[in-house]
Design an enzyme around this catalytic site. Structure first.
Site, mmCIF file in Angstrom:
data_model
loop_
_atom_site.group_PDB
_atom_site.id
_atom_site.type_symbol
_atom_site.label_atom_id
_atom_site.label_comp_id
_atom_site.label_asym_id
_atom_site.label_seq_id
_atom_site.Cartn_x
_atom_site.Cartn_y
_atom_site.Cartn_z
ATOM 1 N N LYS A 99 0.910 -1.345 -0.099
ATOM 2 C CA LYS A 99 0.057 -0.088 0.081
ATOM 3 C C LYS A 99 0.658 1.215 -0.020
ATOM 4 C CE LYS A 99 -3.368 2.763 2.662
ATOM 5 N NZ LYS A 99 -3.855 3.117 3.866
ATOM 6 N N THR A 209 -8.745 3.323 12.409
ATOM 7 C CA THR A 209 -9.172 3.883 13.771
ATOM 8 C C THR A 209 -10.582 3.488 13.982
ATOM 9 O OG1 THR A 209 -7.524 5.537 13.094
ATOM 10 C CG2 THR A 209 -9.184 6.441 14.553
#
Length: 261
Positions: A99, A209
């Protein structure tokens, strides 16, 4: 029925990709990953001991459970740093799936689009399977596809903000512009955000998160799993058209009139 999808040479059943940061301890991390049903787990190369092998280490556990590891270049603000980090991940893990993040500034954590394009060109030429974090801009996403990226990962909102998809219309334009998988990355706050992304037609959602920062991360991981699955099923089912006026659920055609009673 199987609803597998492909990114490069990799095939996945779960469309929920999850991160590994911000949990209170390894036990909570393990429980949340299990509850999420995710197959792909992203790890920050610059923040995790990439050489750890024991089951009591994060990386050791992930390898033991045979998760597909998606090393990321979080914390990289230059092309050189991002490319070097990807090369390090390949050397340690023996895989080319990465990524790519080239960040623009520390306050917003928005991507440096020019830097992302430059780094992607280098990595694709070196044989990496590149999943770039980028802005929700269809032009940029198309350029990344043309470079040879295996997927594109537009942000929904700033990283860790929990604001949800701020511009669903841009996401729709991206889906029309590219033929590679589109995974919403950054900004998801709760299960409904994940469902919206999937209902738009996105191929997957990556989050950290939203799960790790929840009051009950394990329960939120379970909720996100269900939301991604429900959103995907709704997309495949095909929603009804939006109408300005009402349409009766029970049509009046053939209704027995009062004179017939």
């Amino acid at each position: 029925m199987s609803d597998a999808f492909q990114i490069g040479k990799y095939t996945f059943q779960s469309r929920l990709f999850v991160g590994t940061g911000k949990y209170k301890d390894l036990a909570e991390t393990k429980a949340a990953l299990e509850a999420s049903g995710a197959e792909v787990v992203t790890v920050a190369v610059r923040r995790v001991d990439m050489k750890a092998t024991g089951g009591e280490s994060l990386l050791g556990y992930l390898r033991e459970k045979k998760y597909t590891l998606l090393p990321n270049t979080a914390g990289c603000y230059t092309v050189d740093d991002a490319v070097r980090t990807c090369r390090l991940a390949r050397e340690i893990l023996g895989d080319t799936l990465v990524k790519l993040e080239v960040l623009g500034d520390e306050k917003t954590l928005f991507p440096d689009v020019v830097g992302t394009l430059e780094a992607a060109k280098i990595l694709v030429k070196e044989g990496f399977t590149v999943l770039p974090y980028t802005s929700d801009d269809p032009i940029t996403c198309k350029k990344l596809e043309d470079i040879g990226c295996a997927a594109v990962m537009p942000l929904a909102a700033p990283i860790g903000s929990g604001l949800g998809i701020r511009n669903p219309y841009n996401v729709e334009l991206i889906l029309r512009a590219v033929s590679v998988p589109v995974l919403v990355d950054a900004g998801v706050g709760t299960a409904s955000d994940a469902a919206v992304a999937m209902e738009l037609g996105c191929h997957g959602v990556l989050m950290n998160t939203a799960i790790a920062g929840a009051k009950d991360p394990v329960l939120m991981a379970s909720a996100m799993k269900k939301a991604v699955e429900a959103g995907r099923e709704a997309f495949r089912a095909g929603r009804i058209a939006r109408r300005l006026f009402a349409t009766a659920s029970s049509p009046l055609e053939g209704v027995i009139g009062s004179k017939q009673l």
